[in-house]
Write an enzyme that holds these catalytic residues in place. Structure first.
Site, PDB file in Angstrom:
ATOM      1  N   CYS A 162      63.501  -6.102 -13.458  1.00  0.00           N
ATOM      2  CA  CYS A 162      64.863  -5.659 -13.180  1.00  0.00           C
ATOM      3  C   CYS A 162      64.923  -4.243 -12.615  1.00  0.00           C
ATOM      4  CB  CYS A 162      65.720  -5.749 -14.436  1.00  0.00           C
ATOM      5  SG  CYS A 162      66.014  -7.448 -14.979  1.00  0.00           S
ATOM      6  N   HIS A 216      74.383  -9.139 -11.428  1.00  0.00           N
ATOM      7  CA  HIS A 216      73.002  -8.678 -11.538  1.00  0.00           C
ATOM      8  C   HIS A 216      72.062  -9.512 -10.667  1.00  0.00           C
ATOM      9  CE1 HIS A 216      69.391  -6.962 -12.979  1.00  0.00           C
ATOM     10  NE2 HIS A 216      69.159  -7.771 -14.008  1.00  0.00           N
TER      11      HIS A 216
END
Length: 388
Positions: free
Chosen positions: A85, A338
Site C-alpha cells: 500500500c 483506495h
C-alpha cells in the site's frame, strides 16, 4: 536516515483523477490522465520531465513505459515500483531522491491501480454479482486491523462508537471532495448497523476497492521558481519496514513502522506534530486511523478515543484548540477510495492543495505544514512532510 546531504526538493505540479470505476479504461490510460493533469498544473510539458517513477502493485509490468506510450516516449529513465500500500509513496520518494541527489532537476511520480473490473486485489472475480466493497484483503487485513482495534479497546477502553465515528467524519469530509470515490453522508447509526466484516469494523469502516491514478512533479528550487506559482517544499521523506518480530501480523506490527517513520520524518523536517495543520493518513480501516493518531504523535498514548470524542481531527472541530489537526480532509481511504498504487501520491496531492489554499470547502485555514502517510502492513511505511 540523514537527508542533510540532499538539496531541497519542491512539488511543482499535482493531479489526480476521480477515484471510482473505469471499466472502459486500463492502467496505462488512467495513469496518463493523471500525468497530464499534473503537468498542466505545473505549467510543464512532457519534454520537461527528466526521470519517472511509476507505482502500480498488481499490474506492475513496465507500467511506467506503458503510461508514456499513451503520451509520447521521450527516452527518459523509468523506474517501476511495487511496495504494497506504500507503492505510490515509494514512487514519490524515488522521484524525490532523484532530484535531491542532483541527478535530475525535474522528476515525475505517478501511482495507479485498477481494481474495479478485475475484482478483489486485481484478481478476476468469479461472481460478477458479488461486490468486494470493504473486504479488501479478505482473510488477512480486516482481521488484523479488527484485532488491533480490539487490543486498543482492551488497553485503553476505546469503544466501537469511537471507531465508527471516524467513518462518519471521513465520509463527511468527502462530501467536499469532487475527486472522492464516494460522496455519501453516513450517520453513526448507519455505520454501526452496517454489515459486520471483522469486529469491530463494519462495512462502512473498511475502505472500498476501485480504480484511480495520481501524479506529482518534483523539482529543484531553481526549476520550481521557473515553473511553480508557489514553493511547496518536501521537507521530509521517510520509509521504514518492520523490525524483526516473532509475531505475525499482530497488534505491534500495525504500529511499529509508523512510529519509526514518523519519528524520522519529524527529525528531518525540523517540525513537531503540533506544527502540522493537516494529515492524510492510511485509514484502510477505521480502527487503523484511531491507532495512527497515537503512532503519528497527534494524540498521547491511549487517548486517541478522546481525540475522536472531542473532534480534534475533524475539519468541523474546535479550531481554537492547539491540539486540533484535521485528518483525512480528502475523505481518506474510507470514502475517497483506495486504488492501492495511487493512494500515496493522492495523499501528496491533497496536502499540496491544502498548502496552496486550493482545497475549497475542505480547506484548513492558515495551512503551513502537512503530513502524508501510507502503510503496507508487514512491508513498508512511508511518511512525507510538506511545508510552505
Amino acid at each position: 536516515m540523514n537527508n542533510e546531504s540532499l538539496r531541497d526538493v519542491y512539488v511543482g505540479g499535482v493531479g489526480m483523477i476521480k477515484f471510482g470505476r473505469y471499466p472502459e479504461e486500463n492502467v496505462a490510460t488512467l495513469g496518463a490522465q493523471a500525468v497530464q493533469l499534473a503537468l498542466a498544473d505545473g505549467g510543464m510539458q512532457l519534454n520537461d520531465i527528466e526521470m519517472m517513477a511509476a507505482g502500480c502493485l498488481y499490474q506492475t509490468n513496465m507500467i511506467g513505459q506503458k503510461i508514456l506510450k499513451e503520451m509520447g516516449m521521450t527516452g527518459i529513465p523509468v523506474y517501476n515500483v511495487a511496495n504494497a500500500c506504500a507503492t505510490g509513496s515509494t514512487a514519490f520518494r524515488e522521484a524525490y531522491f532523484a532530484v535531491g541527489s542532483g541527478a535530475y532537476d525535474i522528476a515525475l511520480a505517478v501511482g495507479v491501480e485498477q481494481m474495479g473490473k478485475r475484482g478483489l486485489l486485481g484478481g478476476i472475480t468469479g461472481d460478477p454479482a458479488y461486490s468486494p466493497e470493504g473486504v479488501m484483503g479478505t482473510g488477512t487485513m480486516p482481521g488484523v486491523f479488527g484485532m488491533a482495534g480490539l487490543e486498543h479497546s482492551r488497553q485503553y477502553g476505546t469503544t466501537i462508537e469511537q471507531f465508527a465515528q471516524v467513518s462518519v467524519k471521513n465520509h463527511e469530509h468527502a462530501m467536499a471532495n469532487p475527486l472522492s470515490q464516494y460522496q455519501v453522508r453516513v450517520s453513526l447509526e448507519d455505520v454501526l448497523n452496517a454489515r459486520m466484516v471483522a469486529y469491530p469494523n463494519t462495512l462502512y469502516m473498511c475502505c472500498p476497492t476501485g480504480d484511480g491514478a495520481a501524479a506529482a512533479v518534483v523539482m529543484s528550487k531553481e526549476k520550481a521558481k521557473q515553473f511553480s506559482r508557489e514553493l511547496i517544499k518536501v521537507a521530509a521523506s521517510a520509509l521504514t519496514t518492520d523490525p524483526y518480530t516473532d509475531r505475525v501480523l499482530t497488534f505491534p506490527d500495525v504500529n511499529t513502522m509508523t512510529v519509526n517513520a514518523a519519528r524520522e520524518a519529524y527529525e528531518q523536517a525540523g517540525v513537531s506534530p503540533q506544527d502540522l495543520n493537516s494529515v492524510e493518513l492510511h485509514d484502510c480501516f477505521a480502527t487503523a486511523e484511531v491507532l495512527h493518531y497515537e503512532n503519528l504523535q497527534l494524540a498521547p498514548k491511549g487517548e486517541a478515543g478522546r481525540w475522536v470524542d472531542e473532534k480534534l481531527t475533524d475539519l468541523a472541530g474546535p479550531q481554537g484548540d492547539p491540539r486540533w489537526t484535521p485528518v483525512n480532509t480528502s475523505g481518506g481511504l474510507l470514502s475517497k477510495g483506495h486504488p492501492i498504487g495511487a493512494t500515496g501520491v493522492a495523499n501528496i496531492c491533497e496536502i499540496t492543495w491544502q498548502l496552496r489554499g486550493q482545497a475549497g470547502d475542505r480547506q484548513v485555514p492558515d495551512h503551513k505544514a502537512g503530513m502524508a502517510h501510507t502503510i503496507g502492513l508487514g512491508s513498508a511505511c512511508a511518511v512525507h512532510i510538506l511545508t510552505k
